[in-house]
Design a protein around this motif. Structure first.
Motif, PDB file in Angstrom:
ATOM      1  N   TYR A 112       0.717  -1.407   0.023  1.00 40.50           N
ATOM      2  CA  TYR A 112      -0.021  -0.130   0.141  1.00 40.50           C
ATOM      3  C   TYR A 112       1.001   1.145   0.211  1.00 40.50           C
ATOM      4  CZ  TYR A 112      -3.834  -3.144   1.098  1.00 40.50           C
ATOM      5  OH  TYR A 112      -4.709  -4.488   1.285  1.00 40.50           O
ATOM      6  N   ILE A 113       0.392   1.954  -1.127  1.00 41.91           N
ATOM      7  CA  ILE A 113       0.999   3.740  -0.775  1.00 41.91           C
ATOM      8  C   ILE A 113       0.432   4.994  -0.301  1.00 41.91           C
ATOM      9  CG2 ILE A 113       2.380   2.874  -3.087  1.00 41.91           C
ATOM     10  CD1 ILE A 113       0.709   4.482  -4.704  1.00 41.91           C
ATOM     11  N   SER A 114      -1.290   4.265  -0.025  1.00 44.12           N
ATOM     12  CA  SER A 114      -2.212   5.700   0.705  1.00 44.12           C
ATOM     13  C   SER A 114      -2.658   5.002   1.787  1.00 44.12           C
ATOM     14  CB  SER A 114      -2.963   6.279  -0.084  1.00 44.12           C
ATOM     15  OG  SER A 114      -1.545   6.233  -1.403  1.00 44.12           O
ATOM     16  N   TRP A 115      -2.398   6.173   2.707  1.00 46.57           N
ATOM     17  CA  TRP A 115      -2.265   5.628   4.472  1.00 46.57           C
ATOM     18  C   TRP A 115      -3.350   6.310   4.932  1.00 46.57           C
ATOM     19  CZ3 TRP A 115      -1.412   0.436   6.481  1.00 46.57           C
ATOM     20  CH2 TRP A 115      -0.682   0.316   6.273  1.00 46.57           C
ATOM     21  N   GLY A 116      -4.416   5.968   5.395  1.00 44.98           N
ATOM     22  CA  GLY A 116      -5.018   6.877   6.570  1.00 44.98           C
ATOM     23  C   GLY A 116      -4.401   7.660   7.873  1.00 44.98           C
ATOM     24  N   GLN A 117      -5.218   8.298   8.394  1.00 46.09           N
ATOM     25  CA  GLN A 117      -4.527   9.251   9.772  1.00 46.09           C
ATOM     26  C   GLN A 117      -5.297   7.539  10.542  1.00 46.09           C
ATOM     27  OE1 GLN A 117      -7.397   9.858   9.176  1.00 46.09           O
ATOM     28  NE2 GLN A 117      -8.759   9.500  10.805  1.00 46.09           N
ATOM     29  N   GLY A 118      -5.801   6.705  10.614  1.00 44.60           N
ATOM     30  CA  GLY A 118      -6.284   5.497  11.787  1.00 44.60           C
ATOM     31  C   GLY A 118      -7.433   6.450  12.721  1.00 44.60           C
ATOM     32  N   THR A 119      -7.572   5.431  13.705  1.00 47.97           N
ATOM     33  CA  THR A 119      -8.918   5.821  14.858  1.00 47.97           C
ATOM     34  C   THR A 119      -8.112   4.561  16.160  1.00 47.97           C
ATOM     35  OG1 THR A 119     -10.958   5.583  14.929  1.00 47.97           O
ATOM     36  CG2 THR A 119     -10.938   3.974  13.539  1.00 47.97           C
ATOM     37  N   GLN A 120      -8.681   5.303  16.895  1.00 48.26           N
ATOM     38  CA  GLN A 120      -8.346   4.646  17.819  1.00 48.26           C
ATOM     39  C   GLN A 120      -9.211   3.198  18.528  1.00 48.26           C
ATOM     40  OE1 GLN A 120      -5.074   4.674  19.974  1.00 48.26           O
ATOM     41  NE2 GLN A 120      -5.900   2.262  21.002  1.00 48.26           N
ATOM     42  N   VAL A 121      -8.967   2.380  19.180  1.00 45.97           N
ATOM     43  CA  VAL A 121     -10.162   1.294  19.398  1.00 45.97           C
ATOM     44  C   VAL A 121      -9.692   0.509  20.568  1.00 45.97           C
ATOM     45  CG1 VAL A 121     -11.330  -1.114  19.087  1.00 45.97           C
ATOM     46  CG2 VAL A 121     -10.963   0.586  16.860  1.00 45.97           C
ATOM     47  N   THR A 122     -10.267   0.895  21.869  1.00 48.35           N
ATOM     48  CA  THR A 122      -9.558   0.292  22.974  1.00 48.35           C
ATOM     49  C   THR A 122     -10.829  -0.600  23.404  1.00 48.35           C
ATOM     50  OG1 THR A 122      -8.714   2.250  23.291  1.00 48.35           O
ATOM     51  CG2 THR A 122      -9.207   1.080  25.532  1.00 48.35           C
TER      52      THR A 122
END
Length: 127
Positions: free
Chosen positions: A114-124
């Motif tokens: 993969y060359i494109s990524w999102g910023q992420g979201t936290q799951v706890t």
């Protein structure tokens, strides 16, 4: 320019469900694969699921198979990750990523695809 924005993370109890969303834009939908990855503190990034956007073919890592479901809404340019029976070990930052391909399968759980990524979201997941 490919843009990916994740949402839907949060704090949930073990055994709960949660749906993550990935809003995707800036590319020709039918020629891409979207992957979901996660990274827990102190651990390597793990590929958990991917989907061929042309025909919706999914693939899952063994760690989430039977508990997580990946899907797409082509009309809305959205990819979802429905997570159920969540466990504390599912706690991580979850990312979606995109790559230009019409393939599917195990190789698309590798981050180097993969060359494109999102910023992420936290799951706890915690009681």
């Amino acid at each position: 320019q490919v843009q990916l924005v994740e949402s839907g993370g949060g704090l949930v109890q073990p055994g709960s469900s949660l749906r993550l969303s990935c809003a995707a834009s800036g590319f020709t939908w039918d020629y891409y694969v979207i992957g979901w990855f996660r990274q827990a503190p102190g651990k390597e990034r793990e590929g958990i699921s991917c989907i061929n956007l042309r025909d919706g073919t999914p693939y899952y890592a063994d760690s989430v198979k039977g508990r997580f479901t990946i899907s797409r809404d082509s009309a809305k340019n959205m990819v979802y990750l429905q997570m159920s029976s969540l466990k504390p070990e599912d706690t991580a930052v979850y990312f979606c990523a995109a790559t230009e391909s019409i393939g599917y399968g195990r190789s698309f759980l590798e981050s180097w695809e993969y060359i494109s990524w999102g910023q992420g979201t936290q799951v706890t997941v915690s009681s």
